[in-house]
Design a protein around this motif. Sequence first.
Motif, short mmCIF file in Angstrom:
data_model
loop_
_atom_site.label_atom_id
_atom_site.label_comp_id
_atom_site.label_asym_id
_atom_site.label_seq_id
_atom_site.Cartn_x
_atom_site.Cartn_y
_atom_site.Cartn_z
N GLU A 174 8.56 -25.18 28.51
CA GLU A 174 6.83 -24.22 28.37
C GLU A 174 5.64 -25.01 28.46
O GLU A 174 4.99 -26.14 27.47
CB GLU A 174 6.77 -23.41 27.19
N ARG A 175 4.32 -25.18 29.27
CA ARG A 175 3.81 -25.72 29.93
C ARG A 175 1.81 -25.12 29.66
O ARG A 175 1.43 -24.25 30.07
CB ARG A 175 3.18 -26.31 31.01
N THR A 176 1.08 -25.58 28.68
CA THR A 176 -0.18 -24.66 28.46
C THR A 176 -1.35 -26.21 29.03
O THR A 176 -1.04 -27.19 28.17
CB THR A 176 -0.54 -24.41 26.42
N GLU A 234 3.38 -30.10 26.38
CA GLU A 234 4.46 -29.45 26.72
C GLU A 234 6.00 -28.83 26.12
O GLU A 234 5.77 -30.23 25.35
CB GLU A 234 5.20 -30.35 28.63
N ALA A 235 6.34 -28.07 25.89
CA ALA A 235 7.26 -27.65 24.91
C ALA A 235 8.91 -27.54 25.86
O ALA A 235 8.68 -26.66 26.02
CB ALA A 235 6.88 -26.52 24.83
N GLY A 236 9.38 -28.19 25.47
CA GLY A 236 10.62 -28.13 26.31
C GLY A 236 11.70 -28.48 24.92
O GLY A 236 11.59 -28.80 23.95
N GLU A 237 13.20 -28.98 25.14
CA GLU A 237 14.51 -29.36 25.12
C GLU A 237 14.42 -30.31 24.66
O GLU A 237 14.80 -30.17 22.61
CB GLU A 237 15.23 -28.79 25.47
N ALA A 269 2.55 -33.36 23.11
CA ALA A 269 0.52 -32.71 23.46
C ALA A 269 0.07 -34.22 24.65
O ALA A 269 -0.39 -35.05 23.87
CB ALA A 269 -0.08 -32.76 22.05
N LEU A 270 -0.84 -33.67 25.44
CA LEU A 270 -0.49 -35.11 26.20
C LEU A 270 -2.17 -35.43 26.12
O LEU A 270 -2.56 -33.91 26.48
CB LEU A 270 -0.57 -34.97 27.27
#
Lengths: 228, 228
Positions: free
Chosen positions: B4-6, B58-61, B66-67
């Motif tokens: 999930e990308r914001t 980016e939230a992944g497995e 947070a970039l």
Amino acid sequence: MSVERTLHHFPLDPASRQVRLALGEKRLPFADNPVRYWERPKALTELNPSGLTPVLVEAGEGGTLALCESRAVLDYLEEAYPDPALLGADPAERAEARRLLQWFDRKFEFEAGGFILHEKMEKRLLGLGAPELANLRQGREGLKSHLYYMDGLLQGREWLAGRRLSLADFAAAAHLSVIDYFGDVPWKDFAAVKTWYMKLKSRPAFRPLLQDRWPGLTPARHYDDLDF
Amino acid sequence: MSVERTLHHFPLDPASRQVRLALGEKRLPFADNPVRYWERPKALTELNPSGLTPVLVEAGEGGTLALCESRAVLDYLEEAYPDPALLGADPAERAEARRLLQWFDRKFEFEAGGFILHEKMEKRLLGLGAPELANLRQGREGLKSHLYYMDGLLQGREWLAGRRLSLADFAAAAHLSVIDYFGDVPWKDFAAVKTWYMKLKSRPAFRPLLQDRWPGLTPARHYDDLDF
């Protein structure tokens, strides 16, 4: 494979110092050519149209590569000579090192270093007269907030970006070391930053920076002192 | 693997636009969260202590990353999603793309974009009154020299850094596109730059930028016109 390496740089330019530290840490020998960038010498603008230092020229069997602009040089060195790695191993560490790299090259320079070095160094080099105190004060205030921020980070971390020495440390140290040449870093109020800087100062890669002197610009007495 | 990308960004911020273009070109979907950075919202400073856009989360497995800071985001995307490559294949091409990246983010912003966007955009957003004409003039003069330089490059090259589309093109286009929103780019005097910008404008990654509107800031009439 033999590579001839020349760094065109100005000894008191923070961007040039970052590259010298990276070259030193990676044990890459280079010939060094100090340039008076503020006179816009033709030899420099022919290499780099922006007229900025540093420029690293590598001549090897595959041809000659002129690397311009500090981040481009640092990124090239990291890719061409990955050992020792100066950006961390996993994506989070790399992102943190790069966040801080940009922080020092933009935010720190805009809010602190730019003011101080313009007033204390560039005006001398350019013959523009005495420093303006209001600008100097603004730079010193900015510097304090940045040292406060660094101190917070370094209370919980070995190095600025985490457990490993990285380009973030070199960026911060390059900027601070030039300000320190002019005696403007209030080390005693920021113990964690001071400890961190002592560690950096005693690395072999740092030694050439401590030997820098420029005619007409006298360093602070403690500048090359490892135990300041 | 689902990620999930914001993207937390400001639509008319050149740094944010570079990241949107890179995400678009790499076909990476993201939720977008426009932020009023000049109000220093807490949600933003908690993500990025510099308070600057863009921030990509980016939230992944494997966890959440947070970039922060545009170059760190771009470098991360290039490493995590190398296809299509946006930095060129060989060291010389990569060095040239990175030289120009730094050129636009520093030199262009200091000499051209910074003046124009402060006077025409930030003063409006901050309610600081009318633009100062001397600053605007200085920015426009700076802009002309940069367009002249770009035009020279583009007369001999397909894209800014060489034969391939790269982050250098996105950096330049991101900066120019915001100035173009305010109608300040003298396209007709720089034919090679105009042709290059037309090619970029017609890429799918560019479309969302052309749809950007911000309350109180009306774009120039030709802003979203592919045939301007």
